[in-house]
Design a protein around this motif. Structure first.
Motif, PDB file in Angstrom:
ATOM      1  N   LEU A  87       0.831  -1.199   0.000  1.00  0.00           N
ATOM      2  CA  LEU A  87       0.000   0.000   0.000  1.00  0.00           C
ATOM      3  C   LEU A  87       0.869   1.253   0.000  1.00  0.00           C
ATOM      4  CD1 LEU A  87      -2.882  -0.799   2.527  1.00  0.00           C
ATOM      5  CD2 LEU A  87      -3.161  -0.168   0.126  1.00  0.00           C
ATOM      6  N   LEU A  88       1.880   1.243   0.857  1.00  0.00           N
ATOM      7  CA  LEU A  88       2.779   2.382   0.943  1.00  0.00           C
ATOM      8  C   LEU A  88       3.469   2.638  -0.393  1.00  0.00           C
ATOM      9  CD1 LEU A  88       5.079   3.090   3.967  1.00  0.00           C
ATOM     10  CD2 LEU A  88       5.940   3.434   1.657  1.00  0.00           C
ATOM     11  N   GLY A  89       3.959   1.568  -1.014  1.00  0.00           N
ATOM     12  CA  GLY A  89       4.626   1.695  -2.303  1.00  0.00           C
ATOM     13  C   GLY A  89       3.689   2.179  -3.394  1.00  0.00           C
ATOM     14  N   ALA A  90       2.445   1.690  -3.376  1.00  0.00           N
ATOM     15  CA  ALA A  90       1.463   2.131  -4.374  1.00  0.00           C
ATOM     16  C   ALA A  90       1.186   3.627  -4.234  1.00  0.00           C
ATOM     17  CB  ALA A  90       0.171   1.337  -4.220  1.00  0.00           C
ATOM     18  N   GLY A  91       1.082   4.090  -2.999  1.00  0.00           N
ATOM     19  CA  GLY A  91       0.866   5.517  -2.764  1.00  0.00           C
ATOM     20  C   GLY A  91       2.028   6.366  -3.249  1.00  0.00           C
ATOM     21  N   LEU A  92       3.248   5.910  -2.977  1.00  0.00           N
ATOM     22  CA  LEU A  92       4.433   6.627  -3.452  1.00  0.00           C
ATOM     23  C   LEU A  92       4.477   6.675  -4.975  1.00  0.00           C
ATOM     24  CD1 LEU A  92       7.080   5.182  -0.965  1.00  0.00           C
ATOM     25  CD2 LEU A  92       6.351   7.575  -1.101  1.00  0.00           C
ATOM     26  N   ALA A 165      -3.573  20.086   2.484  1.00  0.00           N
ATOM     27  CA  ALA A 165      -4.174  19.343   1.379  1.00  0.00           C
ATOM     28  C   ALA A 165      -3.356  18.090   1.131  1.00  0.00           C
ATOM     29  CB  ALA A 165      -4.209  20.212   0.125  1.00  0.00           C
ATOM     30  N   PHE A 166      -4.022  17.018   0.716  1.00  0.00           N
ATOM     31  CA  PHE A 166      -3.301  15.771   0.477  1.00  0.00           C
ATOM     32  C   PHE A 166      -3.929  15.023  -0.694  1.00  0.00           C
ATOM     33  CE2 PHE A 166      -6.478  15.133   3.740  1.00  0.00           C
ATOM     34  CZ  PHE A 166      -7.093  13.941   3.411  1.00  0.00           C
ATOM     35  N   SER A 167      -3.209  14.023  -1.163  1.00  0.00           N
ATOM     36  CA  SER A 167      -3.598  13.312  -2.382  1.00  0.00           C
ATOM     37  C   SER A 167      -4.072  11.891  -2.080  1.00  0.00           C
ATOM     38  CB  SER A 167      -2.402  13.238  -3.331  1.00  0.00           C
ATOM     39  OG  SER A 167      -1.368  12.444  -2.746  1.00  0.00           O
ATOM     40  N   LEU A 168      -4.567  11.219  -3.115  1.00  0.00           N
ATOM     41  CA  LEU A 168      -4.941   9.812  -2.988  1.00  0.00           C
ATOM     42  C   LEU A 168      -3.711   8.980  -2.644  1.00  0.00           C
ATOM     43  CD1 LEU A 168      -6.941   7.457  -3.290  1.00  0.00           C
ATOM     44  CD2 LEU A 168      -6.460   7.465  -5.740  1.00  0.00           C
ATOM     45  N   GLY A 169      -2.575   9.331  -3.236  1.00  0.00           N
ATOM     46  CA  GLY A 169      -1.338   8.625  -2.901  1.00  0.00           C
ATOM     47  C   GLY A 169      -0.994   8.756  -1.432  1.00  0.00           C
ATOM     48  N   ASP A 170      -1.198   9.950  -0.863  1.00  0.00           N
ATOM     49  CA  ASP A 170      -0.936  10.157   0.564  1.00  0.00           C
ATOM     50  C   ASP A 170      -1.837   9.264   1.421  1.00  0.00           C
ATOM     51  OD1 ASP A 170       0.971  12.108   0.026  1.00  0.00           O
ATOM     52  OD2 ASP A 170      -0.508  13.731   0.071  1.00  0.00           O
TER      53      ASP A 170
END
Length: 206
Positions: A87-92, A165-170
């Motif tokens: 999950l972490l890698g996918a977000g990055l 503000a933050f993103s889907l990746g975050d």
């Protein structure tokens, strides 16, 4: 900041889980932890260190952000056997894609910035296409943003003291951190230990 909240919540949740189960709370040892430390340096210089962040160029900020994301992605890949790191890698990866597609900085719309600061869009004094202060964001209208659905477009609830503000990746990165620390509260065995019963069974069959 959303990552900080995830770290705190994940650590506390994992510790409570271990306490309820009456087992030691053991966070697994991560490989190539130095990559994560190295990845923090360019972001610290470009976005947090008071002197350098005020003097670094947009190109320098973009190079710092992209290089940091690449190093963190390598770190996540090296530790992909741990739950939560996919999950972490996918977000990055999602963050790196949208950053790369928009000139090296994370796009944010004028509407999102206006909501963030509680003002009307017309009151913004930031030129479109420019970096937002000393942050990692670049102000772009949604119509001019590549992969806009991956941009910084979400806000924390109004009752949270720190507005960002933050993103889907975050979101995926935060979920990955939560899963990692939650899993640690359920007990941890190294990959070598988890394979030991299989190896023992294989030897007994011989």
């Amino acid at each position: 900041m959303i990552l900080v909240y995830a770290l705190i919540l994940g650590f506390v949740a994992g510790a409570v889980r271990a306490w309820v189960a009456r087992r030691p709370y053991t966070v697994p040892e991560l490989q190539y932890l130095w990559l994560a430390g190295l990845a923090f340096i360019p972001q610290w210089v470009a976005f947090f260190l008071p002197y350098t962040r005020n003097h670094i160029s947009r190109t320098g900020a973009a190079v710092a952000l992209v290089s940091s994301q690449v190093l963190l992605l390598l770190f996540a890949w090296r530790n992909r056997e741990h739950k939560g790191f996919w999950l972490l890698g996918a977000g990055l990866l999602l963050n790196l894609l949208v950053i790369g597609a928009n000139g090296g900085l994370m796009p944010v719309s004028p509407e999102t910035v206006a909501r963030l600061h509680g003002v009307d869009v017309s009151a913004l004094e930031i030129p479109v296409g420019s970096r937002v202060g000393t942050s990692k964001d670049v102000l772009l209208p949604t119509t001019e943003t590549h992969l806009e659905w991956l941009a910084d477009r979400f806000l924390l609830p109004s009752w949270v003291p720190y507005r960002v503000a933050f993103s889907l990746g975050d979101v995926l990165i935060a979920l990955g951190v939560l899963v990692f620390f939650w899993q640690a509260g359920g007990g941890y065995s190294s990959p070598a230990e988890s394979q030991a019963p299989v190896m023992a069974e294989h030897r007994s069959e011989k």
